[in-house]
Write an enzyme that holds these catalytic residues in place. Structure first.
Site, PDB file in Angstrom:
ATOM      1  N   HIS A  76      -1.214   0.432  -9.828  1.00 40.07           N
ATOM      2  CA  HIS A  76      -1.857  -0.538  -8.915  1.00 40.07           C
ATOM      3  C   HIS A  76      -2.430  -1.734  -9.694  1.00 40.07           C
ATOM      4  CE1 HIS A  76      -3.948  -0.922  -4.758  1.00 40.07           C
ATOM      5  NE2 HIS A  76      -3.729  -2.119  -5.285  1.00 40.07           N
TER       6      HIS A  76
ATOM      7  N   ARG B 293       0.867  -1.174   0.000  1.00 43.42           N
ATOM      8  CA  ARG B 293       0.000   0.000   0.000  1.00 43.42           C
ATOM      9  C   ARG B 293       0.904   1.224   0.000  1.00 43.42           C
ATOM     10  NH1 ARG B 293      -3.562  -2.747  -1.601  1.00 43.42           N
ATOM     11  NH2 ARG B 293      -5.541  -3.220  -0.564  1.00 43.42           N
TER      12      ARG B 293
ATOM     13  N   GLU C 197      -3.471   7.534  -4.510  1.00 41.29           N
ATOM     14  CA  GLU C 197      -3.854   7.004  -5.829  1.00 41.29           C
ATOM     15  C   GLU C 197      -5.160   7.611  -6.300  1.00 41.29           C
ATOM     16  OE1 GLU C 197      -3.914   2.740  -5.538  1.00 41.29           O
ATOM     17  OE2 GLU C 197      -1.891   2.702  -4.729  1.00 41.29           O
TER      18      GLU C 197
HETATM   19  C1  8YV Z   1      -6.680  -4.590  -6.215  1.00 46.28           C
HETATM   20  C2  8YV Z   1      -5.492  -5.001  -3.979  1.00 46.28           C
HETATM   21  O1  8YV Z   1      -6.014  -4.194  -7.361  1.00 46.28           O
HETATM   22  O2  8YV Z   1      -6.375  -7.036  -3.265  1.00 46.28           O
HETATM   23  C3  8YV Z   1      -5.964  -5.944  -2.943  1.00 46.28           C
HETATM   24  O3  8YV Z   1      -5.906  -5.585  -1.759  1.00 46.28           O
HETATM   25  O4  8YV Z   1      -4.943  -4.002  -3.686  1.00 46.28           O
HETATM   26  C4  8YV Z   1      -5.650  -5.324  -5.421  1.00 46.28           C
HETATM   27  O5  8YV Z   1      -5.865  -6.667  -5.625  1.00 46.28           O
HETATM   28  C5  8YV Z   1      -7.325  -3.430  -5.570  1.00 46.28           C
HETATM   29  O6  8YV Z   1      -8.249  -3.919  -4.667  1.00 46.28           O
HETATM   30  C6  8YV Z   1      -7.988  -2.484  -6.559  1.00 46.28           C
HETATM   31  O7  8YV Z   1      -8.844  -1.626  -5.877  1.00 46.28           O
END
Ligand code: 8YV
Length: 315
Positions: free
Chosen positions: A281, A234, A263
């Protein structure tokens, strides 16, 4: 048969067809599309389930507005955007999508590391800009094989990254709150120690308040002018302002980033540094993984409405 009602906080656009599938099979209250948020929440008083994504999250205020809320199904493994303490206090279960994305996230993590070390993104720009044809030289890269990889957060995804890196004959150490008894990798005493030892520092920890700015200026200075930072966790886990300054001054060697503090905004200063690899991302963004993530969301939804145990509750 009447369709079960669900309040959906944001679109699941990352899985093609997911929103259409939900709308076909459930009575979806589309929170993000509602102009009058108070009205949609008032209409949702009987709703027992929220569906959301790691991007859209869920606030305590939304949870409190739904007196019958029992479960929040999150599309994404990370649930730092969901107020988990509030959910637990309200006796609301939260589910996520673990494991199904480990391989693809680890694949991209390796790709980012190699791209930064071997200047793959930079080389691509170099060829497109005709600099090769114009007899310019792309600066030399950094060897990856056999080097030291420090993993911050040796969890489910970190372990798959370690497996991939072992295939590159990399030496691995890690830093976790607790030592893992099921691995032979050495646990560093501190993050700074890990960074000092590492050629590559891979951030694979959870997000949220407990890891905010965990990778601070001191850690990045310890990684040093030859070190490369990779973040697939993150954005806020890394002090982005400090990182940008250290990259610009050469005190940090390079970075490959899939995630950012705000983001989709990426600091312009970061975009101007050529030896930084930037991805929007995308670590879980393959057809296979995104379908599997939605599949797991659906299984949790179906289990709840069938009165069966949730598959992947986190609280
Ligand atoms: C996704 C992610 O791209 O699973 C997660 O926690 O960060 C990613 O798989 C994300 O949820 C997109 O919003």
């Amino acid at each position: 048969m009447t369709k079960s009602r669900i309040l959906q906080i944001g679109p699941l656009g990352g899985t093609p067809g997911a929103d259409a599938h939900l709308t076909q099979n459930y009575d979806i209250l589309a929170y993000w599309q509602a102009e009058d948020k108070a009205a949609i929440l008032a209409d949702a008083k009987d709703v027992e389930m929220i569906v959301t994504s790691a991007g859209a999250g869920c606030t305590a205020a939304i949870m409190r507005a739904l007196p019958n809320l029992k479960v929040i199904c999150n599309w994404g493994v990370g649930y730092d955007s969901i107020d988990i303490d509030a959910a637990t206090a309200l006796n609301v279960k939260v589910t996520n999508t673990p494991d199904v994305l480990n391989d693809c996230v680890a694949d991209e993590a390796m790709g980012l590391m190699i791209a930064a070390a071997r200047r793959i993104a930079q080389g691509d720009q170099f060829v497109r800009a005709n600099e090769w044809e114009n007899k310019k030289d792309l600066p030399l890269g950094t060897r990856v094989s056999g080097k030291n990889l420090g993993i911050v957060g040796l969890g489910r995804i970190g372990m798959v990254i370690a497996k991939r890196a072992s295939g590159f004959d990399m030496n691995i150490q890690y830093f976790n709150r607790n030592k893992r008894d099921d691995v032979t990798f050495e646990k560093a005493d501190s993050l700074v120690d890990l960074a000092k030892w590492s050629d590559f520092l891979m951030v694979a920890t959870v997000g949220g308040s407990q890891t905010k700015a965990l990778i601070n200026a001191e850690v990045m200075r310890a990684l040093g002018p030859k070190g490369i930072l990779i973040n697939i966790a993150r954005g806020p886990v890394v002090d982005e302002t400090a990182m940008t300054q250290l990259l610009a001054s050469g005190e940090l060697g390079g970075a490959a980033l899939d995630v950012f503090e705000h983001e989709p905004t990426v600091p312009d200063a970061l975009k101007l540094i050529p030896h930084v690899v930037l991805m929007p991302h995308q670590a879980s963004a393959t057809h296979e993984t995104r379908q599997a993530m939605f599949g797991l969301v659906l299984e949790n939804i179906q289990a709840y409405f069938a009165g069966k145990p949730l598959l992947t509750a986190v609280n």
